[in-house]
Design a protein around this motif. Structure first.
Motif, PDB file in Angstrom:
ATOM      1  N   ALA A 145       1.156  -1.091   0.139  1.00 16.83           N
ATOM      2  CA  ALA A 145       0.061   0.104  -0.192  1.00 16.83           C
ATOM      3  C   ALA A 145       1.052   0.985  -0.192  1.00 16.83           C
ATOM      4  CB  ALA A 145      -0.950   0.148   0.936  1.00 16.83           C
ATOM      5  N   ASP A 146       1.956   1.201   0.142  1.00 19.11           N
ATOM      6  CA  ASP A 146       2.838   2.611   0.666  1.00 19.11           C
ATOM      7  C   ASP A 146       3.888   2.289  -0.527  1.00 19.11           C
ATOM      8  OD1 ASP A 146       1.651   2.771   3.209  1.00 19.11           O
ATOM      9  OD2 ASP A 146       3.978   1.778   4.250  1.00 19.11           O
ATOM     10  N   ASN A 147       3.675   1.891  -1.250  1.00 15.44           N
ATOM     11  CA  ASN A 147       4.639   1.704  -2.601  1.00 15.44           C
ATOM     12  C   ASN A 147       3.447   2.099  -3.707  1.00 15.44           C
ATOM     13  OD1 ASN A 147       7.258   1.004  -0.876  1.00 15.44           O
ATOM     14  ND2 ASN A 147       7.159  -1.585  -2.013  1.00 15.44           N
ATOM     15  N   CYS A 148       2.279   1.787  -3.798  1.00  7.49           N
ATOM     16  CA  CYS A 148       1.859   3.214  -4.176  1.00  7.49           C
ATOM     17  C   CYS A 148       1.199   3.778  -4.268  1.00  7.49           C
ATOM     18  CB  CYS A 148       0.159   1.934  -4.391  1.00  7.49           C
ATOM     19  SG  CYS A 148       0.313  -0.384  -4.773  1.00  7.49           S
ATOM     20  N   ARG A 149       1.516   5.236  -3.383  1.00  2.00           N
ATOM     21  CA  ARG A 149       1.489   6.504  -3.224  1.00  2.00           C
ATOM     22  C   ARG A 149       1.941   7.384  -4.255  1.00  2.00           C
ATOM     23  NH1 ARG A 149       1.041   7.024   3.220  1.00  2.00           N
ATOM     24  NH2 ARG A 149       0.049   5.237   3.191  1.00  2.00           N
TER      25      ARG A 149
END
Length: 149
Positions: A145-149
């Protein structure tokens, strides 16, 4: 940082590296008639994901009582005594009580923390194998999820 009182009056301290500066759930009051347990502390975000994973799983009784601190920075999973001896999950800490102090209390814990999932009369503590798998899966979900930002 987490401080647990024991029946002998000594204190055991563990830190959660990922939650540096966060206040961990306060240890519940000692209830000498209850089952002894160790306490795994994790950052709240990972802990909440792990609770969801455990509750969605096939064995919904794999998750037992869970504490949260007043600021909701960390969660504490009550696990069987002796779990701390082999606990090596990054970003978490397991405080060993060797059955000498931390016990599942009959009443809610003291000031500064409360139950996310309160203890039930017939519910066991959290299964450490299931918790380890859920924390690992939660960490992967959070990273994705954090890498999708």
């Amino acid at each position: 940082m987490l401080h647990l009182g024991t029946e002998t009056g000594s204190r055991t301290t563990a830190t959660t590296p990922a939650a540096t500066g966060a206040t961990a759930p306060a240890a519940p009051p000692v209830d000498h008639g209850a089952e002894p347990c160790d306490l795994v502390t994790v950052p709240a975000r990972q802990g909440l994901e792990a609770v969801d994973i455990l509750r969605r799983g096939t064995d919904q009784e794999a998750v037992g009582p869970v504490l949260h601190d007043g600021a909701c920075d960390t969660l504490g999973f009550l696990v069987p005594p002796g779990t701390a001896a082999a606990w090596d999950v990054p970003g978490s800490a397991c405080t060993q009580t060797a059955g000498r102090g931390l016990r599942i209390p009959a009443e809610p814990p003291g000031t500064g923390s409360d139950w996310l999932l309160p203890p039930e009369d017939d519910a066991p503590v959290t299964d450490p194998t299931a918790l380890r798998a859920a924390l690992d899966q939660a960490a992967r979900l959070i990273e994705a999820a954090d890498n999708c930002r």
